[in-house]
Design a protein around this motif. Structure first.
Motif, PDB file in Angstrom:
ATOM      1  N   ARG A  71     -68.140  -8.481  55.422  1.00 47.53           N
ATOM      2  CA  ARG A  71     -66.903  -8.287  54.667  1.00 47.53           C
ATOM      3  C   ARG A  71     -66.720  -9.369  53.601  1.00 47.53           C
ATOM      4  O   ARG A  71     -67.220 -10.486  53.722  1.00 47.53           O
ATOM      5  CB  ARG A  71     -65.688  -8.274  55.602  1.00 47.53           C
ATOM      6  CG  ARG A  71     -65.324  -9.630  56.170  1.00 47.53           C
ATOM      7  CD  ARG A  71     -64.192  -9.538  57.185  1.00 47.53           C
ATOM      8  NE  ARG A  71     -64.056 -10.776  57.934  1.00 47.53           N
ATOM      9  CZ  ARG A  71     -63.213 -11.751  57.626  1.00 47.53           C
ATOM     10  NH1 ARG A  71     -62.395 -11.617  56.590  1.00 47.53           N
ATOM     11  NH2 ARG A  71     -63.177 -12.852  58.346  1.00 47.53           N
ATOM     12  N   VAL A  82     -60.851 -10.116  52.239  1.00 49.87           N
ATOM     13  CA  VAL A  82     -60.342  -8.981  53.027  1.00 49.87           C
ATOM     14  C   VAL A  82     -60.104  -9.456  54.460  1.00 49.87           C
ATOM     15  O   VAL A  82     -60.985 -10.054  55.077  1.00 49.87           O
ATOM     16  CB  VAL A  82     -61.348  -7.809  53.021  1.00 49.87           C
ATOM     17  CG1 VAL A  82     -60.841  -6.667  53.896  1.00 49.87           C
ATOM     18  CG2 VAL A  82     -61.605  -7.335  51.598  1.00 49.87           C
ATOM     19  N   THR A  94     -57.893  -5.357  58.075  1.00 51.10           N
ATOM     20  CA  THR A  94     -58.084  -4.408  56.981  1.00 51.10           C
ATOM     21  C   THR A  94     -59.523  -3.928  56.927  1.00 51.10           C
ATOM     22  O   THR A  94     -59.804  -2.743  56.689  1.00 51.10           O
ATOM     23  CB  THR A  94     -57.705  -5.062  55.641  1.00 51.10           C
ATOM     24  OG1 THR A  94     -56.339  -5.473  55.688  1.00 51.10           O
ATOM     25  CG2 THR A  94     -57.908  -4.099  54.484  1.00 51.10           C
ATOM     26  N   CYS A  95     -60.463  -4.863  57.184  1.00 50.88           N
ATOM     27  CA  CYS A  95     -61.881  -4.494  57.198  1.00 50.88           C
ATOM     28  C   CYS A  95     -62.158  -3.419  58.247  1.00 50.88           C
ATOM     29  O   CYS A  95     -62.885  -2.453  57.980  1.00 50.88           O
ATOM     30  CB  CYS A  95     -62.718  -5.745  57.482  1.00 50.88           C
ATOM     31  SG  CYS A  95     -64.483  -5.421  57.735  1.00 50.88           S
ATOM     32  N   GLN A 110     -60.023  -1.293  59.509  1.00 48.42           N
ATOM     33  CA  GLN A 110     -59.339  -0.054  59.151  1.00 48.42           C
ATOM     34  C   GLN A 110     -60.099   0.695  58.064  1.00 48.42           C
ATOM     35  O   GLN A 110     -60.346   1.905  58.182  1.00 48.42           O
ATOM     36  CB  GLN A 110     -57.921  -0.354  58.664  1.00 48.42           C
ATOM     37  CG  GLN A 110     -56.971  -0.786  59.757  1.00 48.42           C
ATOM     38  CD  GLN A 110     -55.579  -1.099  59.224  1.00 48.42           C
ATOM     39  OE1 GLN A 110     -54.970  -2.096  59.598  1.00 48.42           O
ATOM     40  NE2 GLN A 110     -55.063  -0.266  58.343  1.00 48.42           N
ATOM     41  N   THR A 111     -60.477  -0.019  57.006  1.00 51.75           N
ATOM     42  CA  THR A 111     -61.112   0.651  55.871  1.00 51.75           C
ATOM     43  C   THR A 111     -62.597   0.913  56.109  1.00 51.75           C
ATOM     44  O   THR A 111     -63.126   1.952  55.713  1.00 51.75           O
ATOM     45  CB  THR A 111     -60.937  -0.191  54.598  1.00 51.75           C
ATOM     46  OG1 THR A 111     -61.517  -1.498  54.812  1.00 51.75           O
ATOM     47  CG2 THR A 111     -59.462  -0.351  54.252  1.00 51.75           C
ATOM     48  N   GLY A 112     -63.260  -0.039  56.771  1.00 45.77           N
ATOM     49  CA  GLY A 112     -64.707   0.092  56.947  1.00 45.77           C
ATOM     50  C   GLY A 112     -65.110   0.980  58.104  1.00 45.77           C
ATOM     51  O   GLY A 112     -66.126   1.677  58.038  1.00 45.77           O
ATOM     52  N   GLY A 122     -62.632   2.965  59.888  1.00 42.74           N
ATOM     53  CA  GLY A 122     -61.683   4.053  60.074  1.00 42.74           C
ATOM     54  C   GLY A 122     -60.788   3.904  61.292  1.00 42.74           C
ATOM     55  O   GLY A 122     -60.279   4.896  61.819  1.00 42.74           O
ATOM     56  N   SER A 126     -57.432   3.077  63.415  1.00 44.52           N
ATOM     57  CA  SER A 126     -55.997   3.144  63.149  1.00 44.52           C
ATOM     58  C   SER A 126     -55.448   1.730  63.072  1.00 44.52           C
ATOM     59  O   SER A 126     -56.058   0.788  63.607  1.00 44.52           O
ATOM     60  CB  SER A 126     -55.282   3.912  64.258  1.00 44.52           C
ATOM     61  OG  SER A 126     -55.308   3.155  65.466  1.00 44.52           O
TER      62      SER A 126
END
Length: 451
Positions: A413, A417, A421-422, A424-426, A428, A430
């Protein structure tokens, strides 16, 4: 492929009907195998103190009737290094009754149970031939053999690592009915464990170093042990108004690790694979630890010959790891007794098996994603796991979430970040799961704390 689709015609014979042999048999029966357990009653009455963790392990192994009549926890007094602690409790169980309950659980699950003494075990072209003594059946043939006869299992010429040679001398006393209780106390040449049952039976055991104890011959052994007990403060409530009954039973309690605990068509479980010092109080628990892994190992050896090396690597690594973990627990407890520093009993045991710490604080820089064998759907398979300096065997999942993708995403990452957040975005996740995972990673030092 799921293991349930494979042919399960192999006949498996388990030598020994204690917790380790029983747990292995139940696990194999669940996988669909034909299993026979050969169990011999214990030659003398035995009592053991077990914790709630041991009971939970037995329950997780599938035992029900064996746990049906457990006693309530009773007080346990510990006198060590001049200090006395009475905060702990343990359940005093009759091992003969526990083993009988295990037998009933095995029969209820459809396991063939043969009450017999094992004679000669011979390897054949098809597997093994087992002679039985004191049974209607004179011989059994096995495609696969599980050795679960505890410390009494023959060494079979296998290389073994041994700790300090240790002997425990047990004698029964009989006194007035009393409240169940137990105690442990250190003395100059060893340590004592004592237990009393409500019917007045006392179980008094002294543990010595074989090389340095200078024990008298058999005729004077009872007087020697009784003289030690009469000088132990913790023993007074156990020997008051009580008398010794019967002979002294000598049992080896040397820590032993079998360097080769599994082959292509055999496996050793429980104390037959590795037996720890009884001081750790983890005997049944460590026996179950290896036995619960064994069915998947056996299933792989029988159904997937191409994965035999992987299955054997998995099992031996875990047996070695468990042995050293429990050995270090004992080592640290011996080292906490400082009054007889130069006595050979204490000097040898506080330095064995090594000087490695029992636990290391996890170093975030030690995290690695590697491929290692794991248990998956009743088989040993290779998967990506995360190893650390304190978890060399690796962690595959946490609450069903594979950890390798988590660590890989965090290691790659952008520092700007946040970890949450990593995830969640990387990956998926919740927000709730990512938040909980991030908290766990910080608490377990997989992430460096923000200064």
């Amino acid at each position: 492929m799921n293991s349930s689709t494979h042919n399960k015609t192999a006949h498996i014979v388990v030598l020994g009907g204690g917790p380790a042999g029983g747990a292995t048999a139940l696990g194999l029966k669940t996988l669909g195998y034909d299993v026979t357990v050969i169990a011999e009653p214990r030659p003398f009455k035995a009592v053991e103190g077990v914790s709630e963790r041991v009971v939970e392990g037995l329950r997780n192994a599938g035992f029900k009737q064996a746990l049906a009549n457990l006693p309530q926890p009773s007080p346990r007094l510990a006198s060590w290094n001049g200090a006395t602690n009475s905060a702990n409790t343990e359940m005093l169980i009759n091992r003969n009754e526990l083993d009988q309950g295990i037998g009933r659980d095995l029969q209820a699950a459809g396991v063939h149970l043969v009450h017999s003494r094992v004679g000669k075990v011979s390897e054949t072209d098809e597997g093994f031939s087992v002679e039985l003594k004191g049974s209607d059946v004179a011989q059994l043939n096995a495609d696969f053999l599980v050795e679960a006869r505890g410390r009494s299992a023959p060494a079979a010429g296998l290389e073994r690592l041994r700790g300090s040679e240790t002997v425990s001398l047990l004698q029964y006393w009989q006194g007035e009915p009393c409240q169940p209780q137990s105690a442990a106390e250190s003395f100059e040449d060893g340590w004592a464990w004592m237990a009393a049952w409500s019917d007045g039976t006392r179980y008094l055991q002294l543990t010595f170093d074989v090389a340095s104890a200078d024990l008298p011959d058999k005729a004077q052994l009872i007087d020697h042990c009784n003289a030690i007990l009469r000088n132990l403060p913790s023993a007074q409530s156990f020997i008051a108004n009580a008398e010794p009954t019967g002979v002294i039973h000598a049992r080896t309690s040397t820590p032993i690790l079998c360097r080769e605990a599994v082959g292509d068509n055999w496996i050793r479980v429980g104390d037959a694979a590795m037996a720890v010092d009884p001081l750790s109080g983890n005997g049944i628990f460590q026996a179950l630890s290896s036995a619960l892994q064994a069915p998947a190992v056996i299933n792989t050896l029988l159904q997937h010959p191409d994965k035999r090396s992987l299955a054997k690597q998995f099992y031996q690594q875990r047996v070695d790891h468990l042995f050293h973990r429990f050995a270090r627990i004992g080592r640290d407890f011996y080292a906490s007794e400082e009054r007889w520093w130069d006595n050979p009993f204490w000097a040898t045991r506080r330095n064995w098996p090594d000087n490695q710490p029992l636990h290391q604080e996890t170093d975030p820089d030690s995290l690695q994603v590697v491929c290692m064998p794991v248990v998956s759907n009743g088989l040993i398979e290779e998967h990506e796991v995360v190893t650390t300096n304190d978890q060399p065997l690796g962690i595959w999942h946490l609450n069903g979430i594979p950890m390798a993708p988590v660590v890989r995403a965090l290691q790659n990452r952008d520092e700007r970040v946040s970890p949450q957040t990593c995830l969640q975005t990387g990956l998926g996740m919740s927000p709730e799961i990512a938040e909980g995972m991030t908290r766990w990673l910080y608490q377990n030092h997989w992430l460096k704390a923000v200064s």
